[in-house]
Design a protein around this motif. Sequence first.
Motif, mmCIF file in Angstrom:
data_model
loop_
_atom_site.group_PDB
_atom_site.id
_atom_site.type_symbol
_atom_site.label_atom_id
_atom_site.label_comp_id
_atom_site.label_asym_id
_atom_site.label_seq_id
_atom_site.Cartn_x
_atom_site.Cartn_y
_atom_site.Cartn_z
ATOM 1 N N LEU A 195 0.846 -1.171 -0.108
ATOM 2 C CA LEU A 195 -0.043 -0.082 0.093
ATOM 3 C C LEU A 195 0.951 1.345 0.092
ATOM 4 C CD1 LEU A 195 -2.812 -0.811 2.747
ATOM 5 C CD2 LEU A 195 -2.880 -1.398 0.216
ATOM 6 N N LEU A 196 0.217 2.325 -0.478
ATOM 7 C CA LEU A 196 0.882 3.692 -0.238
ATOM 8 C C LEU A 196 1.192 4.058 1.262
ATOM 9 C CD1 LEU A 196 -0.996 5.863 -2.826
ATOM 10 C CD2 LEU A 196 1.397 5.100 -2.844
ATOM 11 N N GLU A 197 1.923 4.954 1.693
ATOM 12 C CA GLU A 197 2.267 5.347 2.872
ATOM 13 C C GLU A 197 1.021 5.926 3.451
ATOM 14 O OE1 GLU A 197 5.555 7.705 2.733
ATOM 15 O OE2 GLU A 197 4.690 9.117 1.270
ATOM 16 N N PRO A 198 0.974 5.813 4.914
ATOM 17 C CA PRO A 198 -0.378 6.371 5.670
ATOM 18 C C PRO A 198 -0.681 7.704 5.246
ATOM 19 C CG PRO A 198 1.126 4.974 7.073
ATOM 20 C CD PRO A 198 1.869 5.340 5.847
ATOM 21 N N LEU A 230 3.361 -0.711 -8.416
ATOM 22 C CA LEU A 230 3.262 -1.392 -9.675
ATOM 23 C C LEU A 230 4.441 -2.354 -9.775
ATOM 24 C CD1 LEU A 230 1.940 1.332 -11.914
ATOM 25 C CD2 LEU A 230 0.549 -0.711 -10.842
ATOM 26 N N GLU A 231 5.528 -1.807 -9.430
ATOM 27 C CA GLU A 231 6.734 -2.658 -9.586
ATOM 28 C C GLU A 231 7.063 -3.705 -8.436
ATOM 29 O OE1 GLU A 231 9.013 -2.410 -11.962
ATOM 30 O OE2 GLU A 231 7.914 -1.402 -12.967
ATOM 31 N N PHE A 232 6.418 -3.345 -7.327
ATOM 32 C CA PHE A 232 6.641 -4.417 -5.909
ATOM 33 C C PHE A 232 5.601 -5.573 -6.592
ATOM 34 C CE2 PHE A 232 8.903 -2.811 -2.188
ATOM 35 C CZ PHE A 232 9.909 -2.163 -2.741
ATOM 36 N N LEU A 237 5.995 -9.426 -4.748
ATOM 37 C CA LEU A 237 6.313 -9.131 -3.405
ATOM 38 C C LEU A 237 4.925 -9.258 -2.664
ATOM 39 C CD1 LEU A 237 9.205 -6.664 -3.617
ATOM 40 C CD2 LEU A 237 9.251 -8.992 -3.097
ATOM 41 N N GLY A 238 3.950 -9.173 -3.398
ATOM 42 C CA GLY A 238 2.421 -9.226 -2.610
ATOM 43 C C GLY A 238 1.381 -8.693 -3.508
ATOM 44 N N ILE A 239 0.337 -8.385 -2.897
ATOM 45 C CA ILE A 239 -0.767 -7.713 -3.774
ATOM 46 C C ILE A 239 -0.808 -6.294 -3.501
ATOM 47 C CG2 ILE A 239 -3.410 -7.570 -3.842
ATOM 48 C CD1 ILE A 239 -3.175 -10.766 -3.156
ATOM 49 N N ALA A 240 -0.979 -5.369 -4.447
ATOM 50 C CA ALA A 240 -0.830 -4.018 -4.320
ATOM 51 C C ALA A 240 -2.158 -3.523 -4.603
ATOM 52 C CB ALA A 240 0.341 -3.286 -5.500
ATOM 53 N N CYS A 241 -2.577 -2.387 -3.966
ATOM 54 C CA CYS A 241 -3.790 -1.653 -4.051
ATOM 55 C C CYS A 241 -3.358 -0.304 -4.912
ATOM 56 C CB CYS A 241 -4.572 -1.245 -2.702
ATOM 57 S SG CYS A 241 -6.049 -0.274 -3.022
ATOM 58 N N VAL A 242 -3.888 -0.086 -6.208
ATOM 59 C CA VAL A 242 -3.644 0.755 -7.124
ATOM 60 C C VAL A 242 -4.643 1.400 -7.723
ATOM 61 C CG1 VAL A 242 -1.272 -0.396 -7.442
ATOM 62 C CG2 VAL A 242 -3.397 -0.715 -9.044
ATOM 63 N N THR A 243 -4.416 2.482 -8.453
ATOM 64 C CA THR A 243 -5.485 3.062 -9.064
ATOM 65 C C THR A 243 -5.387 2.623 -10.527
ATOM 66 O OG1 THR A 243 -5.370 5.324 -7.912
ATOM 67 C CG2 THR A 243 -6.410 5.337 -9.972
ATOM 68 N N LYS A 244 -6.706 2.005 -10.856
ATOM 69 C CA LYS A 244 -6.790 1.322 -12.115
ATOM 70 C C LYS A 244 -6.616 2.172 -13.470
ATOM 71 C CE LYS A 244 -9.969 -1.762 -14.799
ATOM 72 N NZ LYS A 244 -11.104 -2.383 -14.906
ATOM 73 N N GLU A 245 -7.074 3.378 -13.426
ATOM 74 C CA GLU A 245 -6.672 4.174 -14.448
ATOM 75 C C GLU A 245 -5.444 4.652 -14.964
ATOM 76 O OE1 GLU A 245 -10.857 4.160 -13.653
ATOM 77 O OE2 GLU A 245 -9.126 4.408 -12.058
ATOM 78 N N PHE A 246 -4.645 4.524 -13.671
ATOM 79 C CA PHE A 246 -3.032 4.886 -13.722
ATOM 80 C C PHE A 246 -1.893 3.509 -13.651
ATOM 81 C CE2 PHE A 246 -4.343 8.698 -10.774
ATOM 82 C CZ PHE A 246 -5.014 9.400 -12.043
ATOM 83 N N SER A 247 -2.666 2.723 -13.982
ATOM 84 C CA SER A 247 -2.028 1.374 -14.264
ATOM 85 C C SER A 247 -2.402 0.543 -15.318
ATOM 86 C CB SER A 247 -2.646 0.644 -12.758
ATOM 87 O OG SER A 247 -2.363 1.020 -11.660
ATOM 88 N N MET A 248 -2.973 1.027 -16.319
ATOM 89 C CA MET A 248 -3.417 0.438 -17.610
ATOM 90 C C MET A 248 -2.099 -0.088 -18.531
ATOM 91 S SD MET A 248 -6.517 0.137 -17.186
ATOM 92 C CE MET A 248 -6.649 -0.770 -18.657
ATOM 93 N N GLU A 249 -1.246 0.740 -18.402
ATOM 94 C CA GLU A 249 0.166 0.345 -19.116
ATOM 95 C C GLU A 249 0.346 -1.209 -18.690
ATOM 96 O OE1 GLU A 249 4.916 1.455 -20.075
ATOM 97 O OE2 GLU A 249 3.238 2.867 -19.076
ATOM 98 N N ASN A 253 -0.399 -4.875 -20.874
ATOM 99 C CA ASN A 253 0.753 -5.681 -21.435
ATOM 100 C C ASN A 253 1.139 -6.806 -20.500
ATOM 101 O OD1 ASN A 253 1.593 -3.597 -23.178
ATOM 102 N ND2 ASN A 253 2.636 -2.510 -21.685
ATOM 103 N N GLY A 254 0.124 -7.220 -19.947
ATOM 104 C CA GLY A 254 0.217 -8.412 -19.140
ATOM 105 C C GLY A 254 1.298 -8.357 -17.828
ATOM 106 N N LEU A 255 1.664 -7.314 -17.509
ATOM 107 C CA LEU A 255 2.747 -7.315 -16.424
ATOM 108 C C LEU A 255 1.925 -7.463 -14.839
ATOM 109 C CD1 LEU A 255 4.813 -4.193 -17.776
ATOM 110 C CD2 LEU A 255 5.587 -6.818 -17.953
ATOM 111 N N LEU A 256 0.623 -7.032 -14.852
ATOM 112 C CA LEU A 256 0.011 -7.406 -13.454
ATOM 113 C C LEU A 256 -1.315 -7.714 -14.001
ATOM 114 C CD1 LEU A 256 1.195 -4.156 -11.700
ATOM 115 C CD2 LEU A 256 1.771 -6.353 -11.074
#
Length: 294
Positions: A195-198, A230-232, A237-249, A253-256
């Motif tokens: 997750l992002l920092e608190p 995204l890189e972690f 290294l685990g499951i990340a909570c991200v913003t979908k619209e900012f993770s489309m690349e 590309n099947g990286l995540l």
Amino acid sequence: MISKLDLYKVFCQVGKDKSFSKAAKALYMTQPAVSQAMKQLENELEIRLFNRTPKGVSFTNEGHLLFEYVQSAINLIETGEEKILEFKNLTTGELKIGVGDTISRHFLLPYLETFHNRYPNIKFKIVNGTTLEMCSLLKSGGIDVAICNFPIEDPSLEQIPCLDIHDIFVCGQEYKNELNEPLSLERITTFPLILLEPKSNSRKYIEDYIRSKGIQIEPEFELGSHDLLLEFAKINLGIACVTKEFSMEYLDNGLLYEIKLTESIPKRSVGVCFLESVPLSPASMKFVEVIEGK
């Protein structure tokens, strides 16, 4: 009664023209009105400023000294008025924008390009920080507008949502093989979480929502940027909570891989905010209009 500033403007014109009648013509006044104005100024200063002769007027020593200062002051005022006009016409000025790196990269850049093409003489000052830091800078005058993750619980700020965004959980190839069916939020929290920092507004939104379901959350990693999430996750290294619209690349590309949830997290938004009680500068106003698509 004529104001002191107007008296000095008449004084300067008389000094330049060395004639009450010529000054009157230049100022669209009558000659007696100019003469009366100069008498008023001399009475207020208790000193004679002009030598009056049938051929015209000339400064006394005191009048000449005063003229040097007043002319400089009048010129500065006129220059200031010209600068204000330039700001109003957006032919000069600076726009101070507060924004985080991720929003800057994935949301803001096209609007900066549009604004710059329309108003090429306006300079940008981009200040990076968290949403909380941007709110503080708005209140201190450090920035004109901020592009932030909403919601922001601050009634002193005007908030204009511009883009709906969705929080999702993603994983790399190794976790994908384990997760073949939709997961509940409770099940998600049993995996190593990234997750992002608190202090991040995005982290607070996710954490508040999950805790509202009676679920405690203890991340394995707390990171300072969305790109690191995204890189972690990509290197398993685990499951990340991200913003979908900012993770489309990464997703395209099947990286995540997006983890399907039994209950979707409510959408939120990215938008522009500014102090409600302070009028926007002309440049700031036009920039907000660009983001709103006007």
